[in-house]
Write an enzyme that holds these catalytic residues in place. Sequence first.
Site, PDB file in Angstrom:
ATOM      1  N   SER A   1       2.681  -0.942 -10.576  1.00 37.00           N
ATOM      2  CA  SER A   1       3.460  -2.133 -10.891  1.00 37.00           C
ATOM      3  C   SER A   1       2.624  -3.337 -11.312  1.00 37.00           C
ATOM      4  CB  SER A   1       4.358  -2.502  -9.722  1.00 37.00           C
ATOM      5  OG  SER A   1       3.577  -3.007  -8.680  1.00 37.00           O
TER       6      SER A   1
ATOM      7  N   LYS B   1       8.899  -8.406  -3.040  1.00 36.62           N
ATOM      8  CA  LYS B   1       7.990  -9.087  -3.971  1.00 36.62           C
ATOM      9  C   LYS B   1       8.507 -10.486  -4.286  1.00 36.62           C
ATOM     10  CE  LYS B   1       6.187  -4.957  -6.164  1.00 36.62           C
ATOM     11  NZ  LYS B   1       6.257  -4.090  -7.335  1.00 36.62           N
TER      12      LYS B   1
END
Length: 811
Positions: free
Chosen positions: A685, A728
């Site tokens: 990611s 996140k």
Amino acid sequence: MATDHTDIGQSRDVYPLLPLRGLLVYPSMVLHFDVGRPRSVRALEEAMVEDNLIVLASQEDGQIDEPTTSDLYRVGTLARVKQMLKLPNGTIRVLVEGLCRAEILAFVTEDEFFSVRVHTQEEQDEVKVTPELQAMMRSVSQQFEQYVKLSRKLDQETYAAVVDINHPGRFADAVASHLPLKVREKQDILEAFSIQERLERLLQILSDEREVLELERKIHQRVRKQMEKTQKEYYLREQMKAIQRELGDKEGRTAEIEELREKLAKKKLPPAVYEKVDKEIARLERIPTASAEGTVARTYIDWVLALPWTEKARTQADIARAERILNEEHFGLEKVKERILEFIAVQALTEKQSGPIICLAGPPGVGKTSLARSIAKSLKRPFVRVSLGGVRDDAEIRGHRRTYIGAMPGRILQGMRQAEVVNPVFLLDEIDKMASDFRGDPAAAMLEVLDPEQNATFSDHYIEMPYDLSDVLFITTANNVFQIPGPLRDRMEVIQLSGYTELEKLHIARDHLLPRQRERHALKGDKMRIGEDVLMELIRHYTREAGVRQLDRTIATVCRKVARMIAAGESKRVVVTSTILRSFLGPHRYEFGEIEEVDQVGVVAGLAWTELGGDMLTVEVSVIPGSGKVVLTGHLGDVMKESAQTALSYVRSRAKALHIPVDFHEKVDLHIHVPEGAIPKDGPSAGITMATAIASALTNCKVRRDVAMTGEITLRGRVLPIGGLKEKSLAAHRAGIRTIVIPKGNVKDLEDVPSVVREQVEFRPVSHMDEVLAIALVDNPLDVPAKGLDHSAWFADLSESGSYGGGEAHQ
Ligand code: ADP
């Protein structure tokens, strides 16, 4: 017993009659008895008037006081009254001697007393003893001898006197008179006028009697043996007690056994379990006190007795109450609470565990354990918790066989013992941290525990008896659902709890953690005051976690220090300010969350997911003169390294559009660094983050400091979706980021993101890398033709500052 037969004159055949009760007099027999009934006394007087002769006939029923003629047997004995003695109570004691059998032919008088006409049958003195008679006599005397031996009522002398009689008829009468027969049987013998018949009947009776005696003897012996055994045991036990007392061992084995037996009697156990324990206690009794085997047996018995087998908590599921408890004990977590309430409702209806096992998943300290505890409280069931972290041997679940030294039941039954009932809420903590190795597969054992089809007969190696776990309500927790072994995960319904936002933490600290710690430290009231801004500082700079565990501990530290100040008399109440906080806890421990102070070249905020929740990761890229080497540092995993290569290839493919010399890779080396090298990082990611950093460094365009990003990159620059968006975005929000670039494919996950974050942060979905650059770079090199970028100056710059891009020199 010689009888004077000549005295029986046949001159008359009518005699007075004396009815006998429960008694019979044979010819040749002398005996005395008492006479009280008026008619009997009259009969006696009548006899005395004449020649002392009287007929004695037995009553069929001895209970009748006033017998009539029909109550008397028709055969009696003609007897002579030898003595009469008036007793003080008015009765007469008589001594009579039987003379001969007398058959009653007719009753002459009945009113005042009975008198009867009889036919007397005198025994002839000389009887021809035929061999048959002889044989029968011998048989009778043998049987009689044995009878005497068995019977405790007759002695040897009596026997000798009886067998001395030569006359077979009198012999038979004598034997009959000594047997404890009923009147009916005695009468039978009396009525046998023929000697042979008399002997035959006697033989029959004797053999019956002997059998009865034999039986009696056996029963007696058995009873005596039993008595002797119990007496002996009692005696020995007393002796043992005495010895133990003498040795100062008051609590010796005997006391121990007694106590165990008492416990066993009190406890409700299934029959099979009861039997097993009973046997073990009996076995223990035989083991010497000092032997190690005794300890093993004792521990086993204790274990089985301590486990709940039938004890059940009365459960009660009241949804309204459950909701109140959940809300009281936990802040936020709306969706989770909703799901738990549904679960409790189902429990209330079914009682047994039905459907999948709940798995509360999330980072440490987010309240998994305390939620499970609240579920137990709502259902009014006891709560037990067993940690499975680090379990790698299935014996830890199922126990060791008793043959091993120090063997114990497995953790499941240990938990049950603690629960004390068969239906607790049983928390299996950290089920994802179980490992399997050569010693066995604990996951397989866990499968048996959690499978409603199998867990009614859970087998523990130590207990050795099937144990019913079907009433237990199992709840599991895990940090990382993906690490739970597949077959186990299939049985679970995962309820995900991700980390809290700063604001949520503030609420939790203010409403839950702080009041609890105040209470523990006796700091109620205004002894300690701590403002929300200080709490926030504590959350931001002294903790770094998804949950609130560290926060709880830090609050405890603060309370402790305040308590100490008050106890030491330094002050009566303490207002915790930022300065005091620092003096208590030292300088700020964490500075994360701060976004860069200025926009920089080659420095990009990326977002990562860790077990602690989300985190912000800065990616730095430097360009150094060289020959096209790529250096990656910062403890990167393989996937991340590949992702860096992909990012680089993308930038090379877009070199022209970005106004970078196409041959840059031959002239410079690239150094990609992800700080905080101690934390291992992996995953795809960070792809777009690295690509942005490389592009920024090569184009010398600054990156906006308030933008963070996450997304996987392909060679063609497409942006692919990633996981953990909620965590996140929490991390980015905490850091003060106001724009987050996310893959388009993750838009659906935005609904999981807390609304505070959604309100304050702008999410920019993208599907291509070009869009990322447009958002993240202050001046997009894709639209602006290489403003101020003179690539020929690279080397000049480099020779001055030693680096190009990402350095302070370019600000
Ligand atoms: P976990 O099992 O997830 O590691 P715990 O259940 O041990 O976490 O929680 C740690 C502490 O945080 C507990 O004291 C718990 O009461 C508290 N806590 C966690 N979440 C909340 C919440 N939402 N509201 C109130 N207290 C909470």
